[in-house]
Write an enzyme that holds these catalytic residues in place. Structure first.
Site, PDB file in Angstrom:
ATOM      1  N   GLY A   1     -35.251  11.392 -18.444  1.00 57.42           N
ATOM      2  CA  GLY A   1     -34.211  12.249 -17.878  1.00 57.42           C
ATOM      3  C   GLY A   1     -33.420  11.517 -16.809  1.00 57.42           C
ATOM      4  O   GLY A   1     -33.401  10.289 -16.757  1.00 57.42           O
TER       5      GLY A   1
ATOM      6  N   LEU B   1     -30.287  11.270 -16.719  1.00 59.57           N
ATOM      7  CA  LEU B   1     -29.514  10.402 -17.624  1.00 59.57           C
ATOM      8  C   LEU B   1     -28.304   9.778 -16.930  1.00 59.57           C
ATOM      9  O   LEU B   1     -27.628  10.419 -16.126  1.00 59.57           O
ATOM     10  CB  LEU B   1     -29.031  11.215 -18.833  1.00 59.57           C
ATOM     11  CG  LEU B   1     -30.122  11.842 -19.710  1.00 59.57           C
ATOM     12  CD1 LEU B   1     -29.498  12.491 -20.945  1.00 59.57           C
ATOM     13  CD2 LEU B   1     -31.190  10.833 -20.112  1.00 59.57           C
TER      14      LEU B   1
ATOM     15  N   GLY C   1     -26.328   4.188 -18.941  1.00 59.17           N
ATOM     16  CA  GLY C   1     -27.235   3.310 -19.696  1.00 59.17           C
ATOM     17  C   GLY C   1     -27.879   4.077 -20.835  1.00 59.17           C
ATOM     18  O   GLY C   1     -27.867   3.650 -22.003  1.00 59.17           O
ATOM     19  N   HIS C   2     -28.460   5.255 -20.504  1.00 64.66           N
ATOM     20  CA  HIS C   2     -29.060   6.094 -21.549  1.00 64.66           C
ATOM     21  C   HIS C   2     -27.988   6.500 -22.574  1.00 64.66           C
ATOM     22  O   HIS C   2     -28.228   6.493 -23.782  1.00 64.66           O
ATOM     23  CB  HIS C   2     -29.626   7.382 -20.950  1.00 64.66           C
ATOM     24  CG  HIS C   2     -30.700   7.185 -19.932  1.00 64.66           C
ATOM     25  ND1 HIS C   2     -30.538   7.514 -18.606  1.00 64.66           N
ATOM     26  CD2 HIS C   2     -31.965   6.708 -20.058  1.00 64.66           C
ATOM     27  CE1 HIS C   2     -31.648   7.250 -17.947  1.00 64.66           C
ATOM     28  NE2 HIS C   2     -32.534   6.755 -18.793  1.00 64.66           N
TER      29      HIS C   2
ATOM     30  N   SER D   1     -29.814   2.678 -13.000  1.00 61.29           N
ATOM     31  CA  SER D   1     -31.216   3.090 -13.009  1.00 61.29           C
ATOM     32  C   SER D   1     -31.278   4.482 -12.404  1.00 61.29           C
ATOM     33  O   SER D   1     -30.533   4.791 -11.457  1.00 61.29           O
ATOM     34  CB  SER D   1     -32.049   2.130 -12.150  1.00 61.29           C
ATOM     35  OG  SER D   1     -33.273   2.734 -11.786  1.00 61.29           O
TER      36      SER D   1
ATOM     37  N   ARG E   1     -33.391   5.430 -10.534  1.00 59.25           N
ATOM     38  CA  ARG E   1     -33.918   5.278  -9.165  1.00 59.25           C
ATOM     39  C   ARG E   1     -32.832   4.873  -8.163  1.00 59.25           C
ATOM     40  O   ARG E   1     -33.099   4.886  -6.961  1.00 59.25           O
ATOM     41  CB  ARG E   1     -35.049   4.252  -9.149  1.00 59.25           C
ATOM     42  CG  ARG E   1     -36.300   4.772  -9.853  1.00 59.25           C
ATOM     43  CD  ARG E   1     -37.496   3.870  -9.651  1.00 59.25           C
ATOM     44  NE  ARG E   1     -38.716   4.541 -10.012  1.00 59.25           N
ATOM     45  CZ  ARG E   1     -39.338   4.402 -11.201  1.00 59.25           C
ATOM     46  NH1 ARG E   1     -38.845   3.607 -12.120  1.00 59.25           N
ATOM     47  NH2 ARG E   1     -40.447   5.059 -11.449  1.00 59.25           N
TER      48      ARG E   1
END
Ligand code: PAF
Length: 285
Positions: free
Chosen positions: A31, A33, A36-37, A185, A187
């Site tokens: 999740g 998102l 990148g995803h 990312s 993060r």
């Protein structure tokens, strides 16, 4: 478009898709998102008849002092983004469904899982390979899509698929970056404004190594010294590791050979936030 929460429902949809002869693509995610995803979804959409994205923050791949509790979760937002990109089904199971109280079965890719990221995050890859294996069993995809930012994850999953003769093709998408080079990312949202600025050091260090290599420096020790020096010059960054390895066994190389791919990977802390990045020289994963 449907958000599926229960394993039996996902398995029944998967059985029907297979029976119809559809080519099924799975984009496994935790999740939060980002582009990148979504670039993996786009690739899956191009290659497959049906695209499933899984959204599951997998507790088994987080260490006890890691960020499982605070990992960003927003299924409504993820669903909106994923469906807008052409995802057909989101599979978002509960923790209890994925890991019953008496869950004891794990998949480990030995050796590879203990190196690099695995040395800093013991048990991480056992959690990854176990959940990915379970997702493959539930969704039965023909293709599964992973980003190259998690290069070691890609290498380990490919090895698992080969060793266990799993009937799925792994497709690797490129690292998607912000304009200033920071790899996307989930993060990145943890970073303060100053840390966000400092975080470009990963890309800067890797690109400097690439430039040195292109200029004729193939000694891994000297390239690693350059990476360390770049990170040390950034006061908010603390290097966890930098490594130059082959892409099969993830063994350190002394000299970069022009014959096959070499992975330069690194992890850096900014406060409590740990970010990773990599480049691959002379080939792909
Ligand atoms: O890359 C990730 O987001 C996760 O490791 C994955 C592959 C979805 C497994 O939880």
């Amino acid at each position: 478009m449907e958000v599926i929460n229960r394993i039996p429902r996902m398995m029944s949809v998967a059985r029907d898709m297979r029976a119809e002869g559809s080519r099924v693509g799975l984009v496994p995610t935790m999740g939060a998102l980002h582009e990148g995803h979504l670039s993996l979804v786009t690739r899956a959409r191009e290659m497959c008849d049906i695209v499933v994205a899984s959204v599951f923050v997998n507790p088994a791949q987080f260490g006890p002092s890691e960020d499982f509790e605070r990992y960003p979760r927003d299924l409504a937002r993820d669903a909106e983004l994923a469906f807008a990109k052409g995802v057909d089904f989101i599979f978002a199971p509960s923790r209890e469904d994925m890991y019953s109280k008496d869950f004891v079965t794990y998949v480990t890719v030995e050796g590879l899982s203990e190196k690099l990221e695995g040395a800093s995050r013991p048990g991480h890859f056992r959690g990854v390979t176990t959940v990915v294996n379970k997702l493959f069993n539930i969704v039965q995809p023909n293709f599964a899509f992973f980003g190259r930012k998690d290069a070691q994850q890609v290498i380990i999953i490919k090895r698992m698929v080969r060793d266990l003769a799993m009937d799925v093709e792994i497709v690797v998408g490129p690292v998607v970056r912000e304009e200033d080079g920071l790899a996307l990312s989930s993060r990145n949202v943890y970073l303060s404004t100053d840390e966000r600025r400092a975080a470009t050091v990963l890309r800067r260090a890797l690109e400097k190594a690439r430039i040195l290599y292109n200029g004729g420096e193939s000694d891994a020790g000297r390239l690693l010294s350059s990476i360390r020096a770049t990170v040390e010059a950034e006061p908010l960054a603390r290097l966890d590791y930098a490594a130059i390895t082959d892409t099969k066994q993830l063994e350190p190389v002394a000299t970069i050979s022009s014959d096959g791919p070499t992975l330069i990977s690194m992890a850096v802390f900014f406060g409590k936030t740990r970010l990773i990045d990599n480049i691959v020289l002379n080939g792909e994963l």
